[in-house]
Design a protein around this motif. Structure first.
Motif, short mmCIF file in Angstrom:
data_model
loop_
_atom_site.label_atom_id
_atom_site.label_comp_id
_atom_site.label_asym_id
_atom_site.label_seq_id
_atom_site.Cartn_x
_atom_site.Cartn_y
_atom_site.Cartn_z
N LEU A 39 32.72 22.30 32.82
CA LEU A 39 32.87 23.72 33.11
C LEU A 39 34.34 24.10 32.92
O LEU A 39 35.23 23.26 33.04
CB LEU A 39 32.43 24.01 34.55
CG LEU A 39 30.98 23.65 34.90
CD1 LEU A 39 30.74 23.79 36.40
CD2 LEU A 39 29.99 24.51 34.13
N ARG A 40 34.58 25.37 32.65
CA ARG A 40 35.95 25.82 32.39
C ARG A 40 36.26 27.11 33.15
O ARG A 40 36.68 28.10 32.58
CB ARG A 40 36.17 26.00 30.88
CG ARG A 40 36.21 24.67 30.14
CD ARG A 40 36.34 24.85 28.63
NE ARG A 40 36.53 23.57 27.98
CZ ARG A 40 35.55 22.71 27.71
NH1 ARG A 40 34.31 23.01 28.06
NH2 ARG A 40 35.81 21.56 27.12
N TYR A 41 36.01 27.07 34.44
CA TYR A 41 36.30 28.23 35.26
C TYR A 41 37.79 28.31 35.58
O TYR A 41 38.48 27.29 35.68
CB TYR A 41 35.49 28.18 36.56
CG TYR A 41 34.02 28.47 36.37
CD1 TYR A 41 33.61 29.74 35.97
CD2 TYR A 41 33.05 27.49 36.56
CE1 TYR A 41 32.25 30.02 35.78
CE2 TYR A 41 31.70 27.76 36.37
CZ TYR A 41 31.32 29.03 35.98
OH TYR A 41 29.98 29.30 35.78
N ARG A 42 38.28 29.53 35.77
CA ARG A 42 39.67 29.76 36.14
C ARG A 42 39.73 30.72 37.33
O ARG A 42 38.69 31.18 37.82
CB ARG A 42 40.45 30.30 34.94
CG ARG A 42 40.41 29.34 33.74
CD ARG A 42 41.25 29.84 32.58
NE ARG A 42 42.68 29.79 32.91
CZ ARG A 42 43.63 30.20 32.08
NH1 ARG A 42 43.32 30.68 30.88
NH2 ARG A 42 44.90 30.12 32.44
N GLU A 43 40.95 31.04 37.76
CA GLU A 43 41.12 31.84 38.96
C GLU A 43 40.34 33.16 38.95
O GLU A 43 39.74 33.53 39.98
CB GLU A 43 42.60 32.14 39.19
CG GLU A 43 43.45 30.91 39.46
CD GLU A 43 44.14 30.41 38.21
OE1 GLU A 43 43.46 30.32 37.16
OE2 GLU A 43 45.35 30.11 38.28
N PRO A 44 40.29 33.90 37.84
CA PRO A 44 39.57 35.18 37.88
C PRO A 44 38.08 35.04 38.24
O PRO A 44 37.52 35.93 38.91
CB PRO A 44 39.74 35.72 36.45
CG PRO A 44 41.01 35.10 35.97
CD PRO A 44 41.02 33.72 36.56
N SER A 45 37.45 33.94 37.80
CA SER A 45 36.04 33.74 38.14
C SER A 45 35.85 33.58 39.64
O SER A 45 34.96 34.19 40.25
CB SER A 45 35.49 32.50 37.42
OG SER A 45 35.52 32.69 36.02
N VAL A 46 36.69 32.75 40.25
CA VAL A 46 36.59 32.55 41.69
C VAL A 46 36.85 33.87 42.43
O VAL A 46 36.15 34.20 43.39
CB VAL A 46 37.61 31.47 42.16
CG1 VAL A 46 37.50 31.27 43.67
CG2 VAL A 46 37.36 30.15 41.43
N HIS A 47 37.82 34.60 41.97
CA HIS A 47 38.13 35.90 42.58
C HIS A 47 36.91 36.82 42.52
O HIS A 47 36.59 37.51 43.50
CB HIS A 47 39.32 36.53 41.86
CG HIS A 47 39.75 37.83 42.43
ND1 HIS A 47 40.41 37.94 43.64
CD2 HIS A 47 39.59 39.11 41.98
CE1 HIS A 47 40.65 39.21 43.90
NE2 HIS A 47 40.17 39.95 42.91
N GLN A 48 36.21 36.83 41.38
CA GLN A 48 35.02 37.67 41.23
C GLN A 48 33.92 37.25 42.19
O GLN A 48 33.23 38.09 42.77
CB GLN A 48 34.52 37.59 39.78
CG GLN A 48 35.39 38.29 38.77
CD GLN A 48 35.31 39.80 38.91
OE1 GLN A 48 36.08 40.42 39.64
NE2 GLN A 48 34.35 40.41 38.23
N TRP A 49 33.74 35.92 42.38
CA TRP A 49 32.72 35.45 43.30
C TRP A 49 33.02 35.91 44.73
O TRP A 49 32.12 36.31 45.46
CB TRP A 49 32.63 33.92 43.27
CG TRP A 49 32.28 33.37 41.93
CD1 TRP A 49 31.62 33.98 40.92
CD2 TRP A 49 32.61 32.06 41.45
NE1 TRP A 49 31.50 33.16 39.83
CE2 TRP A 49 32.09 31.97 40.12
CE3 TRP A 49 33.27 30.95 41.98
CZ2 TRP A 49 32.23 30.82 39.35
CZ3 TRP A 49 33.41 29.81 41.22
CH2 TRP A 49 32.89 29.74 39.92
N LEU A 50 34.28 35.83 45.11
CA LEU A 50 34.66 36.24 46.45
C LEU A 50 34.43 37.75 46.65
O LEU A 50 34.14 38.20 47.76
CB LEU A 50 36.12 35.90 46.72
CG LEU A 50 36.47 34.40 46.72
CD1 LEU A 50 37.97 34.19 46.88
CD2 LEU A 50 35.73 33.66 47.82
#
Length: 445
Positions: A39-50
């Protein structure tokens, strides 16, 4: 389009981890790579989940596993603010679950599903009181009445598969075991039988499930292995088979410690020891040796040495009572001594113990010999003994063509990467050329 509500549940868990957004994404990516689906997730993805955006369905188990490992407790979909998976609404019976698992394992078109199964520190382990005597009385599709001949056949088949696995690795033996589980063992579990025969058949099935899980570990299919192990625990409890129940928990501890999950390994090793009533000396050594390794990996020197001393004392008693070959023997104990010493920082002591272990090991155990000799060579190289490491790896190269094993493939691939910086050395270059003749191209990184 309506803006989603922030996921307060996930936010609370995220704060509890103490991670940055980047660290959270990196851990998810690392676990994805571990299970073979990078997987290649970065900070923006985590921010969107939150902020309330729902992660892709295939990413959610990885996110939960990352949180579980960090927080050292199971984290569920509900706790993280995720919807429950559709298939979770109904739990299959033990036999139905075994059939589903085995059918997946023998169907090449579904192999990718198994490869993606994730090792989980949050796996629910059924305790002995929860499973003892609680097998469902499934009598659908009864094929007739079975007796001890059928039980003995399952036991004999398991022994043959185990012998093949020891000698040649589990790559080809595991699908054979899975097919036998589906085509013979599961129908036997649904057949009419006396109570004693029914319990004996469940015990035999439990042993075969454990072996099949062990072979899945050999191929690096760690999520699949855990599923087989849980079936083994359920069947062992239903048949009141303490030995297989404890052996399976210990096997799960070995899997965890080899993956670097020391805390989880210690929990499983302690559970195995606690569930073993009045264990004989060889069984006590078998369990204490694993407790020692797990404790050492967590940095608990005092407990590691205490359990190791207990294992040594128990092995002395076992050997004085009987010189017959056992599944846990002086070679196994010396291997654990080597692992404990290494985890506690004594590399030279670890090397000496692994050398002694190889002298004591039965030569028919080719797969384990490749793994442990490779470990020895890696540690010899770690202290700068290149000639000795190449000599040890030479023994590995000699045995390797006779074994079909995912773990052995990884060890051979690691060997190439470790000796490549030393190819100007004659011993390293000769080893490299010898190994190339017997190694699949995909492993020569």
């Amino acid at each position: 389009m309506r803006t989603p509500e922030p996921n307060a549940s996930l936010e609370r868990l995220y704060r509890e981890t103490g991670w940055t957004l980047r660290q959270f994404a990196q851990e998810i990516n690392r676990i994805g790579t571990e299970r073979g689906t990078p997987l290649r997730y970065r900070e923006p993805s985590v921010h969107q989940w939150l902020k309330g955006h729902l992660p892709k369905e295939e990413a959610r188990p990885v996110i939960l596993e990352a949180l579980s490992r960090r927080l050292h407790r199971p984290v569920t979909n509900s706790e993280a603010g995720f919807p429950l998976p559709e298939e979770s609404s109904a739990q299959p019976s033990t036999v139905e679950g075994l059939l589903d698992l085995g059918r997946l394992d023998i169907d090449p078109s579904r192999r990718s599903v198994l490869n993606a199964a994730l090792f989980s520190v949050a796996l629910t382990i059924p305790g002995w009181p929860d499973v003892v005597g609680r097998m469902e009385a499934a009598q659908a599709n009864v094929i007739g009445r079975i007796g001890l001949p059928e039980v003995n056949m399952v036991i004999a088949m398991t022994e043959r598969v185990s012998d093949l696995d020891d000698q040649f690795g589990g790559r080809y033996a595991r699908p054979m075991a899975a097919a036998f589980l589906v085509n013979a063992v599961a129908p036997y579990l649904r057949s009419e039988a006396s109570e004693s025969v029914r319990k004996s058949m469940m015990s035999a099935a439990s042993d075969l499930c454990y072996l099949t899980g062990y072979m899945a570990v050999d191929e690096g299919l760690h999520g699949l292995a855990q599923q087989y192990y849980v079936k083994a625990l359920q069947l062992a409890g239903a048949s009141e088979d303490h030995l297989t129940y404890c052996t399976t928990l210990r096997g799960m501890s070995v899997q965890a410690v080899d993956l670097g999950h020391g805390r989880e390994s210690k929990r499983l090793a302690d559970a195995a020891a606690a569930a073993s009533p009045a264990a004989g000396p060889r069984m006590r050594a078998f369990l204490a040796g694993q407790q020692a390794h797990a404790a050492a990996q967590t940095g608990n020197r005092r407990d590691a040495l205490m359990y190791l001393q207990e294992a040594e004392a128990a092995m002395e008693k076992a050997e004085s009572r009987s010189k017959t070959f056992g599944s846990y023997n002086p070679s196994s104990l010396t291997y654990h001594i080597g692992q404990v010493r290494y985890e506690l920082g004594d590399i030279h002591g670890s090397i000496a113990a692994l050398e002694e272990s190889d002298k004591l090991r039965h030569q028919s155990f080719r797969r384990n010999r490749i793994r442990y000799l490779s470990m020895l060579a890696e540690r010899q190289l770690e202290i700068g003994h290149l000639e000795a490491a190449c000599d040890t790896w030479g023994k590995v190269v000699e045995i390797y063509p006779q074994v079909q094993s995912g773990q052995c493939d990884l060890k051979i691939s690691s060997m190439y990467s470790r000796i490549r910086p030393y190819l100007k050395s004659r011993s390293a270059s000769e080893l490299y050329e010898r190994a190339r003749l017997v190694t699949p191209t995909r492993l020569i990184a």
